[in-house]
Design a protein around this motif. Structure first.
Motif, mmCIF file in Angstrom:
data_model
loop_
_atom_site.group_PDB
_atom_site.id
_atom_site.type_symbol
_atom_site.label_atom_id
_atom_site.label_comp_id
_atom_site.label_asym_id
_atom_site.label_seq_id
_atom_site.Cartn_x
_atom_site.Cartn_y
_atom_site.Cartn_z
ATOM 1 N N ALA A 96 0.835 -1.204 0.000
ATOM 2 C CA ALA A 96 0.000 0.000 0.000
ATOM 3 C C ALA A 96 0.870 1.256 0.000
ATOM 4 C CB ALA A 96 -0.916 -0.009 1.220
ATOM 5 N N TRP A 97 1.975 1.198 0.721
ATOM 6 C CA TRP A 97 2.890 2.344 0.812
ATOM 7 C C TRP A 97 3.494 2.665 -0.561
ATOM 8 C CZ3 TRP A 97 7.220 2.472 5.157
ATOM 9 C CH2 TRP A 97 7.772 3.745 5.200
ATOM 10 N N THR A 98 4.003 1.630 -1.238
ATOM 11 C CA THR A 98 4.581 1.878 -2.570
ATOM 12 C C THR A 98 3.491 2.362 -3.536
ATOM 13 O OG1 THR A 98 4.308 -0.478 -3.056
ATOM 14 C CG2 THR A 98 6.500 0.237 -2.419
ATOM 15 N N GLY A 99 2.289 1.800 -3.384
ATOM 16 C CA GLY A 99 1.186 2.240 -4.240
ATOM 17 C C GLY A 99 0.849 3.697 -3.991
ATOM 18 N N ALA A 100 0.807 4.072 -2.727
ATOM 19 C CA ALA A 100 0.464 5.455 -2.392
ATOM 20 C C ALA A 100 1.501 6.424 -2.953
ATOM 21 C CB ALA A 100 0.353 5.606 -0.880
ATOM 22 N N ALA A 101 2.784 6.063 -2.814
ATOM 23 C CA ALA A 101 3.841 6.939 -3.332
ATOM 24 C C ALA A 101 3.725 7.069 -4.852
ATOM 25 C CB ALA A 101 5.208 6.392 -2.944
ATOM 26 N N SER A 102 3.375 5.954 -5.513
ATOM 27 C CA SER A 102 3.241 5.985 -6.970
ATOM 28 C C SER A 102 2.067 6.872 -7.392
ATOM 29 C CB SER A 102 3.021 4.577 -7.520
ATOM 30 O OG SER A 102 4.060 3.719 -7.104
ATOM 31 N N TYR A 103 0.949 6.709 -6.698
ATOM 32 C CA TYR A 103 -0.229 7.520 -7.038
ATOM 33 C C TYR A 103 0.023 9.004 -6.762
ATOM 34 C CZ TYR A 103 -3.894 4.274 -8.482
ATOM 35 O OH TYR A 103 -4.677 3.410 -9.193
ATOM 36 N N ALA A 104 0.826 9.275 -5.745
ATOM 37 C CA ALA A 104 1.130 10.678 -5.450
ATOM 38 C C ALA A 104 1.905 11.294 -6.609
ATOM 39 C CB ALA A 104 1.915 10.784 -4.154
ATOM 40 N N GLU A 105 2.838 10.529 -7.173
ATOM 41 C CA GLU A 105 3.578 11.058 -8.320
ATOM 42 C C GLU A 105 2.646 11.294 -9.507
ATOM 43 O OE1 GLU A 105 7.326 9.343 -9.484
ATOM 44 O OE2 GLU A 105 6.886 9.716 -11.603
ATOM 45 N N LEU A 106 1.770 10.318 -9.756
ATOM 46 C CA LEU A 106 0.825 10.465 -10.869
ATOM 47 C C LEU A 106 -0.090 11.664 -10.649
ATOM 48 C CD1 LEU A 106 -0.174 6.762 -11.563
ATOM 49 C CD2 LEU A 106 0.811 8.352 -13.210
ATOM 50 N N GLY A 107 -0.542 11.812 -9.411
ATOM 51 C CA GLY A 107 -1.448 12.914 -9.090
ATOM 52 C C GLY A 107 -0.792 14.268 -9.333
ATOM 53 N N GLY A 108 0.505 14.340 -9.086
ATOM 54 C CA GLY A 108 1.218 15.587 -9.324
ATOM 55 C C GLY A 108 1.485 15.813 -10.801
ATOM 56 N N ALA A 109 1.818 14.731 -11.519
ATOM 57 C CA ALA A 109 2.168 14.843 -12.938
ATOM 58 C C ALA A 109 0.932 15.129 -13.790
ATOM 59 C CB ALA A 109 2.849 13.560 -13.412
ATOM 60 N N ILE A 110 -0.196 14.550 -13.415
ATOM 61 C CA ILE A 110 -1.452 14.756 -14.142
ATOM 62 C C ILE A 110 -2.448 15.337 -13.138
ATOM 63 C CG2 ILE A 110 -3.232 13.650 -15.556
ATOM 64 C CD1 ILE A 110 -1.250 11.358 -16.043
ATOM 65 N N PRO A 111 -2.395 16.645 -12.953
ATOM 66 C CA PRO A 111 -3.118 17.229 -11.822
ATOM 67 C C PRO A 111 -4.615 17.411 -12.081
ATOM 68 C CG PRO A 111 -1.929 18.926 -12.977
ATOM 69 C CD PRO A 111 -1.677 17.659 -13.714
ATOM 70 N N LEU A 112 -5.302 16.329 -12.334
ATOM 71 C CA LEU A 112 -6.745 16.388 -12.586
ATOM 72 C C LEU A 112 -7.460 15.495 -11.602
ATOM 73 C CD1 LEU A 112 -6.541 15.766 -16.418
ATOM 74 C CD2 LEU A 112 -6.717 17.961 -15.272
ATOM 75 N N ASN A 113 -8.690 15.853 -11.291
ATOM 76 C CA ASN A 113 -9.492 14.956 -10.467
ATOM 77 C C ASN A 113 -9.925 13.752 -11.287
ATOM 78 O OD1 ASN A 113 -9.832 16.146 -7.837
ATOM 79 N ND2 ASN A 113 -10.764 17.833 -8.950
ATOM 80 N N GLY A 114 -10.287 12.695 -10.614
ATOM 81 C CA GLY A 114 -10.783 11.542 -11.355
ATOM 82 C C GLY A 114 -9.927 10.314 -11.159
ATOM 83 N N GLY A 115 -8.748 10.484 -10.590
ATOM 84 C CA GLY A 115 -7.920 9.333 -10.237
ATOM 85 C C GLY A 115 -7.551 8.455 -11.416
ATOM 86 N N ALA A 116 -7.627 7.158 -11.202
ATOM 87 C CA ALA A 116 -7.136 6.191 -12.188
ATOM 88 C C ALA A 116 -7.773 6.391 -13.571
ATOM 89 C CB ALA A 116 -7.389 4.772 -11.691
ATOM 90 N N GLN A 117 -9.048 6.776 -13.602
ATOM 91 C CA GLN A 117 -9.711 6.969 -14.897
ATOM 92 C C GLN A 117 -8.917 7.959 -15.752
ATOM 93 O OE1 GLN A 117 -11.442 9.829 -16.199
ATOM 94 N NE2 GLN A 117 -12.090 8.719 -18.027
ATOM 95 N N VAL A 118 -8.524 9.064 -15.133
ATOM 96 C CA VAL A 118 -7.817 10.106 -15.869
ATOM 97 C C VAL A 118 -6.399 9.652 -16.222
ATOM 98 C CG1 VAL A 118 -6.864 12.424 -15.671
ATOM 99 C CG2 VAL A 118 -9.182 11.964 -14.905
ATOM 100 N N TYR A 119 -5.706 9.020 -15.262
ATOM 101 C CA TYR A 119 -4.332 8.591 -15.527
ATOM 102 C C TYR A 119 -4.301 7.579 -16.675
ATOM 103 C CZ TYR A 119 -4.022 10.422 -10.772
ATOM 104 O OH TYR A 119 -4.137 11.200 -9.658
ATOM 105 N N LEU A 120 -5.218 6.614 -16.621
ATOM 106 C CA LEU A 120 -5.242 5.582 -17.661
ATOM 107 C C LEU A 120 -5.571 6.188 -19.014
ATOM 108 C CD1 LEU A 120 -7.041 2.706 -15.710
ATOM 109 C CD2 LEU A 120 -4.673 2.731 -16.472
ATOM 110 N N SER A 121 -6.543 7.112 -19.047
ATOM 111 C CA SER A 121 -6.918 7.734 -20.314
ATOM 112 C C SER A 121 -5.760 8.524 -20.906
ATOM 113 C CB SER A 121 -8.108 8.675 -20.130
ATOM 114 O OG SER A 121 -9.229 7.949 -19.723
#
Ligand code: ARG
Length: 515
Positions: A96-121
């Protein structure tokens, strides 16, 4: 430096519902609306400056829920010994820790709401993004709500019947679970404000519940108290690893149960929606203290359980905190823990219902689901002019219906594995996307950058987990795969309907009237 622009209904601003009634539907990231500035929505106040403690309580509050009070049975039954169980909890926490750190990077790089849907798209194209949403609407959101509701039901029933009465009809538990679901759905249909207020109120109980179990555990450990017949007594003579299961696939099932308790880490990207100074260091500080804190308290809670309860009770009870309370403080202890944990679950159920409503709503707005689900209805209850009286009632109804189905057909153990297989499929692909993005766009602005080993470890472990699920739980895996695959034709149908055209492997099809 490059950064992504905003163009999606999934970019729910801080205040999706009130806004959409009167304005275009969603606001671009850079232009907070008046409602945004007022911070109408308590859980996603983008323009509030994030302090260290805010961030910490946000993450910890999102993670703690039902799991630490219900998963230990499944972890123990499949790991076989206390030592192995603790290792499973540790691995689940690290994942969970490694996942959280990874999602934090994605959240910063693609600063949009919507989580995985937006990152995957953004990374892989619209189809994977759609499949995530499809699965979230039909499996992930209602599945997790059903698990929390079931645990809520079991704890509420325990508050009445006490710890000892063995057999209560599962249908009574399910009826109470359904009652809880109905209640939170009703609140969230009446007003988004009520929903978030309840969330804030019940957040408190989560901390109390976990802190209670952990502190009692520490006291118990220090004073050397361990109750007669407890697991620790048994294993004092036999060693903590006596009886460890040798079947690797069972460990996957144990891990899914542990991971359930840590789930919610995927919401760390909510941090990215707050105004934040020196994001790199602050993100890092919040994540790298929140996650170890949760891991440590879960490990301590488990040690408490082992010191106090016999192994067969731990293995067989979904309401372990009640048995724990009964053993340490008697009838009153059982009652208090039953009430506090029920309240904690109720708060989680409310939060899940709230976010599910948004997700289904956004999917309706985007054209992924029939447009009725993207409709906001004024709840006359509070008067038409009430800012807070506009809620996505149809979206809520869809979510509640799916959740009810899962409550009826499922039980804790099967649902947790089912949820885990579906969830980790998408977590895996999303974190893989982080690696792809690093290669494809090395110069993208990343406010927070994790070590590259972090996503790699996450991908390897989750791949192992998924591959083992096929062996351990073939039926569940098959159902998950079937759910995901049915999303593909639905995708083409919805896109065709939305855009009037669709491309299928080189061929383009147009709607007749749109030419
Ligand atoms: N870890 C939480 C629990 O133990 C589950 C959170 C589920 N919510 C979510 N957004 N994934 O109950």
């Amino acid at each position: 430096l490059r950064s992504y622009s905003i163009s999606s209904a999934f970019d729910f601003g801080g205040n999706l519902f009130p806004l959409s009634q009167t304005q275009a539907g969603y606001a671009p990231l850079g232009t907070p609306s008046a409602l945004d500035r007022q911070g109408v929505d308590g859980s996603l106040e983008r323009n509030k400056t994030l302090t260290y403690l805010n961030g910490l309580s946000l993450i910890v509050g999102l993670i703690i829920g039902s799991g630490i009070f219900s998963s230990p049975s499944q972890v123990n039954a499949n790991a076989g010994s206390p030592g192995a169980s603790l290792i499973v909890w540790g691995i689940a926490g690290l994942l969970a820790w490694t996942g959280a750190a990874s999602y934090a990077e994605l959240g910063g790089a693609i600063p949009l709401n919507g989580g995985a849907q937006v990152y995957l798209s953004k990374i892989f194209g619209e189809l994977p993004g759609f499949l995530f949403t499809w699965c979230a609407v039909l499996v992930l959101k209602p599945g997790s709500a059903a698990i929390i509701a079931i645990i809520f039901g079991e704890y509420v029933v325990r508050a009445f019947v006490g710890a000892d009465t063995e057999s209560v009809s599962p249908w009574i538990n399910k009826a109470v679970a359904f009652g809880g679901l109905l209640l939170v759905t009703l609140f969230n249909c009446i007003s988004t404000k009520i929903g978030t207020r309840i969330g804030d109120l019940f957040m408190f109980f989560k901390f109390i519940a976990l802190l209670g179990v952990t502190i009692i555990g520490i006291v118990v450990a220090i004073t050397g108290f361990s109750s007669k017949g407890s697991a620790s007594e048994e294993w004092k003579t036999q060693g903590w690893f006596q009886g460890t299961n040798t079947e690797i696939s069972d460990f996957a099932v144990a891990l899914y149960a542990g991971l359930w308790a840590f789930d919610g880490w995927d919401n760390v990207n909510q941090l990215c929606h707050r105004r934040i100074q020196k994001p790199q260091s602050r993100f890092a500080r919040v994540i790298h203290t929140a996650m170890p804190l949760v891991i440590l308290s879960y490990l301590l809670a488990n040690v408490s359980y082992f010191l106090v309860l016999p192994h067969d009770v731990i293995e067989s009870s979904n309401t372990i905190a009640v048995q724990f309370g009964a053993k340490v403080f008697g009838r009153v202890g059982a009652l208090i823990l039953a009430l506090v944990v029920s309240a904690s679950c109720f708060g989680s159920l409310n939060a899940t219902t709230f976010t599910s409503g948004r997700l289904v709503y956004a999917a309706g707005k985007e054209g992924y689901l029939p447009s009725i689900f993207g409709r906001i209805v004024s709840s006359r209850f509070l008067g038409d002019d009430s800012r807070f009286g506009f809620t996505p009632i149809y979206a809520m109804a869809l979510n509640a219906s799916m959740t009810t189905i899962y409550i009826i057909v499922g039980e804790f153990g099967t649902l947790v594995t089912f949820y885990g297989v579906a969830g980790y499929t998408f977590y895996f692909v999303t974190v893989l996307g982080l690696i792809v993005l690093r290669i494809r766009e090395p110069h993208l602005e990343r406010p927070y950058r994790t070590w590259i080993t972090t996503p790699i470890i996450f991908c390897c472990v989750s791949l192992f987990l998924l591959s083992r699920a096929v062996i351990a739980e073939p039926l569940q895996t098959l159902i998950v795969v079937a759910f995901i695959l049915t999303g593909i034709p639905v995708y083409y149908w919805r896109i065709f309907k939305r855009d009037g055209q669709v491309a299928l492997s080189g061929w383009k099809f147009w709607k007749w009237r749109s030419r």
